[in-house]
Design a protein around this motif. Structure first.
Motif, PDB file in Angstrom:
ATOM      1  N   ASN A 163       0.830  -1.204   0.000  1.00  0.00           N
ATOM      2  CA  ASN A 163       0.000   0.000   0.000  1.00  0.00           C
ATOM      3  C   ASN A 163       0.866   1.255   0.000  1.00  0.00           C
ATOM      4  N   ASP A 181      -3.922  -5.099   0.615  1.00  0.00           N
ATOM      5  CA  ASP A 181      -5.178  -5.385   1.327  1.00  0.00           C
ATOM      6  C   ASP A 181      -5.790  -6.696   0.858  1.00  0.00           C
ATOM      7  N   ARG A 184      -3.814  -9.709   2.069  1.00  0.00           N
ATOM      8  CA  ARG A 184      -4.060  -9.968   3.495  1.00  0.00           C
ATOM      9  C   ARG A 184      -5.390 -10.690   3.685  1.00  0.00           C
ATOM     10  N   GLU A 185      -6.397 -10.286   2.926  1.00  0.00           N
ATOM     11  CA  GLU A 185      -7.696 -10.946   3.005  1.00  0.00           C
ATOM     12  C   GLU A 185      -7.582 -12.399   2.533  1.00  0.00           C
TER      13      GLU A 185
END
Length: 233
Positions: A163, A181, A184-185
């Motif tokens: 990010n 993001d 990570r999900e």
């Protein structure tokens, strides 16, 4: 599998950077450096893309290579004529052929965020390689091609463009999602997204036969890790 190892390299077919009006595509150094490593080990390489034919090279990556005096990228452009990325195989023609290859590799560039991230043919191909016990690798934005493959990354260790890096290049509002993001999900609480101690630092994560690199600085290391994985080192 006998003979020289074979690597399937999948490039993006997407050439528009969201609604910015700027061109995009695959990133020069993220193909050039692994390509150089593969060729030095006499690997056979096949290039493919969702649309087949010419896969768009991000012009900004050419300028970045020039600014960095990147001799490997310059040599890659000069010595590969006719350019193999101008006549890639159509991705659908590779379905059912994972057994012919030793590894699957996705270079980055922002293009994969727009097409490979949701391409069902690409996702099916990834599943075939995983089920066949082959190496699957990606660098920078290339891991976008892996996030939609249901369950693939759950519990795994991965990396990809951070990010912080996306915001630094001013494109966090242009991409359809932030890769860190989404990774990570995808890995979930039992997995882990990893990154270098500082933005733009080299980071290569090897989790079994899954190999990911964070950014352009990680491309050579990803290429070397693929060679080691294929050679059984």
């Amino acid at each position: 599998m006998s003979g020289s190892p074979k690597i399937l390299i999948v490039l993006t077919s997407h050439d528009k950077l969201g609604d910015t009006g700027k061109p995009t595509g695959w990133y020069l150094s993220e193909l050039a450096h692994p390509y150089d490593i593969f060729k030095s080990h006499n690997f056979n390489l096949t290039l493919a893309s969702p649309n087949g034919g010419a896969a768009p090279l991000d012009p900004s990556s050419i300028e970045a290579a020039k600014s960095a005096n990147d001799a490997t990228s310059a040599s890659f452009l000069d010595n590969n004529k006719p350019a193999p990325w101008e006549s890639t195989e159509h991705l659908t023609s590779l379905l059912g052929r994972a057994g012919e290859f030793d590894a699957l590799f996705f270079p980055g560039g922002h293009g994969p965020m727009f097409d490979l991230a949701g391409d069902t043919t690409s996702q099916a191909l990834v599943r075939e390689f995983v089920e066949a016990g082959k190496v699957v690798a990606a660098v920078c934005h290339g891991p976008a091609a892996l996030v939609g493959v249901g369950g693939l990354l759950r519990g795994r260790r991965v990396t990809g463009f951070s990010n912080e890096e996306e915001k630094a290049v001013g494109l966090d509002g242009a991409v359809p999602f932030l890769l860190e993001d989404r990774l990570r999900e995808a890995v979930g609480p039992e997995g882990g997204y990893e990154k270098a101690g500082e933005a733009w630092g080299e980071k290569v994560v090897v989790d079994g036969k899954l190999i990911t690199g964070q950014n352009p600085a990680s491309a050579k290391g990803v290429g070397e890790a693929i060679v080691r994985a294929v050679r059984g080192g």
